[in-house]
Design an enzyme around this catalytic site. Structure first.
Site, PDB file in Angstrom:
ATOM      1  N   GLY A  46      45.285  34.714  41.480  1.00 51.22           N
ATOM      2  CA  GLY A  46      44.209  35.449  41.673  1.00 51.22           C
ATOM      3  C   GLY A  46      42.887  34.717  41.522  1.00 51.22           C
ATOM      4  N   GLN A  51      33.825  32.619  41.291  1.00 52.15           N
ATOM      5  CA  GLN A  51      34.619  31.240  40.881  1.00 52.15           C
ATOM      6  C   GLN A  51      34.413  30.193  41.761  1.00 52.15           C
ATOM      7  OE1 GLN A  51      38.406  33.683  39.695  1.00 52.15           O
ATOM      8  NE2 GLN A  51      38.357  31.795  38.124  1.00 52.15           N
ATOM      9  N   LEU A  94      41.510  30.435  36.057  1.00 50.05           N
ATOM     10  CA  LEU A  94      41.061  29.215  36.699  1.00 50.05           C
ATOM     11  C   LEU A  94      39.649  28.566  36.078  1.00 50.05           C
ATOM     12  CD1 LEU A  94      41.798  29.928  40.140  1.00 50.05           C
ATOM     13  CD2 LEU A  94      43.195  29.118  38.565  1.00 50.05           C
ATOM     14  N   HIS A 135      41.625  41.691  36.008  1.00 54.50           N
ATOM     15  CA  HIS A 135      41.219  40.446  35.535  1.00 54.50           C
ATOM     16  C   HIS A 135      40.210  40.204  36.815  1.00 54.50           C
ATOM     17  CE1 HIS A 135      41.849  36.207  33.942  1.00 54.50           C
ATOM     18  NE2 HIS A 135      40.964  36.041  35.034  1.00 54.50           N
ATOM     19  N   GLU A 136      40.306  40.167  37.860  1.00 52.83           N
ATOM     20  CA  GLU A 136      39.691  39.786  38.785  1.00 52.83           C
ATOM     21  C   GLU A 136      38.604  40.596  39.219  1.00 52.83           C
ATOM     22  OE1 GLU A 136      40.171  37.031  39.683  1.00 52.83           O
ATOM     23  OE2 GLU A 136      42.225  36.523  38.980  1.00 52.83           O
ATOM     24  N   HIS A 139      35.681  39.754  36.860  1.00 52.41           N
ATOM     25  CA  HIS A 139      34.850  38.727  37.237  1.00 52.41           C
ATOM     26  C   HIS A 139      33.667  39.329  38.071  1.00 52.41           C
ATOM     27  CE1 HIS A 139      36.736  35.052  36.070  1.00 52.41           C
ATOM     28  NE2 HIS A 139      37.757  35.467  36.590  1.00 52.41           N
TER      29      HIS A 139
HETATM   30 ZN    ZN Z   1      39.851  34.484  36.093  1.00 57.11          ZN
END
Ligand code: ZN
Length: 150
Positions: A46, A51, A94, A135-136, A139
């Site tokens: 993901g 990012q 990441l 999680h995403e 962000h």
């Molecule tokens: Zn992440």
């Protein structure tokens, strides 16, 4: 385009709140391609737009809950319900190289989002894929999993 993945060491952008996507512009389409390329290069499951340097509410997630486990895009994703119990699980990111941690997440969510044609959907998602979405989506609000580790 070969891309750098933005990491916590390199950029404050990861701590910022993203704005909604209002329409599919060339910049948005380019960011979608960058996100997939970056995620595949890093063997990720993901990725969120900040990012790759874009402060828009947009994520790509591998749908382990679907046949063929495709990567799909979700614009303006919003978790409108968390159902059932939270469970701890291992996570990495990441943008946080060489680290893993345990985060407690809901195993069953209801997600509202727009697809790449800007059509709105509501989807019920369970298991590991539900954890990736949490999680995403974090962000997009400038939250990293390391802010939540136990
Ligand atoms: Zn992440």
């Amino acid at each position: 385009m070969a891309l750098r993945n933005i990491t916590i060491k390199g950029d404050e952008i990861l701590a910022k709140k993203c704005k909604p996507v209002k329409e599919i512009t060339p910049r948005i389409a380019e960011a979608c391609a960058d996100m997939v390329e970056t995620m595949l290069a890093a063997d990720g499951v993901g990725i969120a737009a900040p990012q790759v340097g874009l402060l828009r509410r947009m994520v790509a997630v591998q749908r382990f809950d679907k046949a063929g486990e495709p990567f799909e895009f979700f614009l303006n994703p919003e978790i409108i319900a968390m159902l059932g119990e939270n469970k701890p699980g291992g996570e990495g990111c990441l943008s946080v190289p060489d680290m893993r941690g345990v985060v407690s997440r809901s195993q069953h969510i209801v997600l509202r989002y727009r697809d790449v044609d800007f059509v709105e959907h509501t989807d019920t998602i369970e298991g590991f894929t539900a954890v990736i979405f949490q999680h995403e989506v974090d962000h997009l609000d400038g939250v990293l999993y390391i802010d939540k580790t136990e």
